[in-house]
Design a protein around this motif. Structure first.
Motif, short mmCIF file in Angstrom:
data_model
loop_
_atom_site.label_atom_id
_atom_site.label_comp_id
_atom_site.label_asym_id
_atom_site.label_seq_id
_atom_site.Cartn_x
_atom_site.Cartn_y
_atom_site.Cartn_z
N LYS A 1 23.73 2.52 -132.92
CA LYS A 1 23.07 1.97 -134.10
C LYS A 1 21.63 1.60 -133.77
O LYS A 1 20.71 1.91 -134.53
CB LYS A 1 23.82 0.74 -134.61
N GLU B 1 41.96 12.38 -144.63
CA GLU B 1 41.64 11.11 -143.99
C GLU B 1 40.68 10.30 -144.87
O GLU B 1 40.91 9.12 -145.13
CB GLU B 1 41.00 11.36 -142.62
N LEU C 1 33.02 2.50 -145.81
CA LEU C 1 33.57 3.58 -145.00
C LEU C 1 32.54 4.16 -144.04
O LEU C 1 32.81 5.16 -143.37
CB LEU C 1 34.11 4.70 -145.90
N SER C 2 31.38 3.57 -143.99
CA SER C 2 30.32 4.06 -143.10
C SER C 2 30.03 5.54 -143.32
O SER C 2 30.01 6.33 -142.39
CB SER C 2 30.68 3.83 -141.62
N THR C 3 29.82 5.88 -144.57
CA THR C 3 29.50 7.25 -144.88
C THR C 3 28.41 7.28 -145.93
O THR C 3 27.88 6.24 -146.31
CB THR C 3 30.74 8.03 -145.33
N THR C 4 28.07 8.45 -146.42
CA THR C 4 26.98 8.58 -147.38
C THR C 4 27.51 8.48 -148.81
O THR C 4 28.67 8.82 -149.08
CB THR C 4 26.28 9.93 -147.23
N PRO C 5 26.67 8.05 -149.74
CA PRO C 5 27.08 8.03 -151.14
C PRO C 5 27.54 9.40 -151.61
O PRO C 5 28.50 9.53 -152.37
CB PRO C 5 25.82 7.58 -151.87
N LEU D 1 33.21 0.39 -129.51
CA LEU D 1 32.31 -0.36 -130.39
C LEU D 1 30.99 -0.67 -129.71
O LEU D 1 29.95 -0.76 -130.36
CB LEU D 1 33.00 -1.63 -130.89
N ALA E 1 30.80 3.55 -149.98
CA ALA E 1 30.02 4.26 -148.95
C ALA E 1 29.72 3.33 -147.78
O ALA E 1 29.89 3.71 -146.62
CB ALA E 1 28.73 4.80 -149.54
N LEU E 2 29.31 2.12 -148.08
CA LEU E 2 29.01 1.18 -147.00
C LEU E 2 30.28 0.81 -146.23
O LEU E 2 30.28 0.77 -145.01
CB LEU E 2 28.35 -0.07 -147.57
N VAL F 1 29.07 2.33 -130.27
CA VAL F 1 28.59 2.35 -131.65
C VAL F 1 27.39 1.42 -131.81
O VAL F 1 26.37 1.78 -132.42
CB VAL F 1 29.72 1.95 -132.63
N GLN F 2 27.54 0.25 -131.26
CA GLN F 2 26.47 -0.74 -131.36
C GLN F 2 25.17 -0.21 -130.75
O GLN F 2 24.10 -0.29 -131.36
CB GLN F 2 26.92 -2.02 -130.63
N PHE G 1 22.10 5.48 -143.42
CA PHE G 1 23.13 5.06 -144.36
C PHE G 1 24.53 5.07 -143.74
O PHE G 1 25.26 4.07 -143.84
CB PHE G 1 23.12 5.94 -145.61
N PRO G 2 24.89 6.14 -143.07
CA PRO G 2 26.27 6.15 -142.56
C PRO G 2 26.55 5.08 -141.53
O PRO G 2 27.70 4.81 -141.23
CB PRO G 2 26.39 7.55 -141.91
N ILE G 3 25.52 4.48 -140.97
CA ILE G 3 25.78 3.51 -139.91
C ILE G 3 25.27 2.13 -140.26
O ILE G 3 25.21 1.25 -139.42
CB ILE G 3 25.07 3.95 -138.60
N ASN H 1 28.87 2.73 -154.26
CA ASN H 1 27.99 2.27 -153.20
C ASN H 1 28.73 1.43 -152.16
O ASN H 1 28.58 1.61 -150.96
CB ASN H 1 26.86 1.45 -153.83
N ARG I 1 41.00 1.28 -149.16
CA ARG I 1 39.94 0.32 -149.44
C ARG I 1 40.04 -0.24 -150.86
O ARG I 1 39.85 -1.43 -151.10
CB ARG I 1 38.60 1.02 -149.25
N ILE J 1 29.61 -5.57 -136.22
CA ILE J 1 30.26 -5.59 -134.90
C ILE J 1 29.90 -6.90 -134.23
O ILE J 1 28.72 -7.24 -134.11
CB ILE J 1 29.79 -4.40 -134.04
N ARG K 1 32.83 9.62 -135.11
CA ARG K 1 31.97 10.00 -136.23
C ARG K 1 30.50 9.85 -135.86
O ARG K 1 29.68 10.73 -136.14
CB ARG K 1 32.27 9.12 -137.44
N LEU K 2 30.17 8.75 -135.21
CA LEU K 2 28.76 8.51 -134.92
C LEU K 2 28.23 9.36 -133.78
O LEU K 2 27.08 9.79 -133.82
CB LEU K 2 28.54 7.02 -134.63
#
Lengths: 186, 186
Positions: A181, A73, A99-103, A174, A96-97, A177-178, B9-11, A93, A81, B16, B56-57
């Motif tokens: 965050k 995935e 895909l919302s994941t870490t470097p 979402l 990473a941003l 998620v919001q 970072f991941p978020i 970098n 992307r 949104i 994921r989150l």
DNA sequence: TGGTAATAGTTACGCACTTCACTATGAAAT
DNA sequence: ATTTCATAGTGAAGTGCGTAACTATTACCA
């Protein structure tokens, strides 16, 4: 252990039934929590648990689909992307941003993609710290061949929802998620 | 890299926004897909993507919370499940089915729990193939101390939803699970 | 301009999770 | 009763993913 059984092991015995309201619920989850829990909290936990299991299964679904094409995935998301980026190229970098994941995770994904010849690393002349992931011709070919099929694989399930259900599902996820965050960044 | 920045970072940069309908959506996702995609498919993909990111989150959220107490999401689920079981004991197999995961994963989780002295393996005299995971006194103490706090940690976010939203979220996620179960078992 | 802080990427480490192969045991069948 | 098949659990291998520590480069700033 039989092959067909190991395949549906993670999803085998999760009972899902219809409530009086016509809404799905998991009897086991509800039964295990309704003791010693205020009912307003119960609704929250049940929803949270449903998101967790849906997350797990959508992930498993994507992994299995991608694996049929020698991908995962995450790696497929990287290819996708990059395909949409100018010159089919992005800094680690930015990946990473996006895909919302870490470097660190991007490093690993690009490692594997590079090993398979779908991506190569190119240095950024503007910023010598930066490394760009560049789609190779093989990578372009791969993602172009898979793009539509992957979209259709996802819609196999979602097309059995109404348009309004899909909008609600997106909205509520979402919103979650919001709110997370906001909560997680402190 | 700064500590506070690696944490979110991941978020960090998932935008949104609110639609005209008052529904949340992700402009980047929509913008990247609205070219060359029939609009009825777009709704499905957007919902699917929202479920993925929410999954994921929520996972990350649980992992970080559990990690503060020396656990992980999976290990905490095992402890919780065992606490509710008669004699605080379950066969590995039952754990796998109850947590909707593979037997192999349970083996790993119980390995770590046993290492930490929270669980021990006991042979089943009725069936010599079977191994039961038994909560130790330390394990009982641990999960009893954490139970309410973990419930409250989950409701930190969910309590900002209305009761009806929570029901809808649960319903739609479980409907997704239900449909995927049907699709994936062939 | 020289020093400090931020940024990009990677190495090291660990855990979660899956798939497959294998062993041991129990159940079923002929 | 012996063969056959199903089940319970685990070793081996690979990936995904996150955190922390580190290097190299760039930006800021006083």
């Amino acid at each position: 252990m039989n092959r067909s059984e190991i395949k549906d092991f993670p999803i085998s015995r999760l009972r899902i039934e219809l409530d009086k309201d016509g809404c799905y619920f998991a009897p086991d989850t509800r039964g295990m929590l309704n003791k010693g829990l205020p009912p307003d909290m119960l609704a929250g936990i049940e929803a949270w648990a449903a998101v967790r299991i849906a997350g797990r299964l959508t992930h498993l679904n994507m992994e299995r689909w991608a694996e049929q094409h020698g991908l995962s995935e995450g790696r497929m998301s990287v290819l996708f992307r990059l395909r949409k980026a100018p010159d089919q190229r992005l800094a680690m970098n930015e990946l990473a941003l996006g895909l919302s994941t870490t470097p660190r995770n991007i490093t690993g994904l690009v490692d594997n993609l590079e090993r398979d010849g779908l991506v190569c690393r190119v240095p950024d002349p503007e910023d010598r710290r930066s490394v760009q992931a560049q789609l190779t011709p093989a990578g372009i070919e791969k993602i172009d061949a898979l793009w539509r099929a992957s979209v259709e694989a996802q819609t196999v399930v979602t097309k059995r929802f109404t348009k309004d259900e899909l909008k609600q599902l997106r909205h509520l996820c979402l919103k979650l998620v919001q709110l997370m965050k906001e909560e997680m960044s402190r």
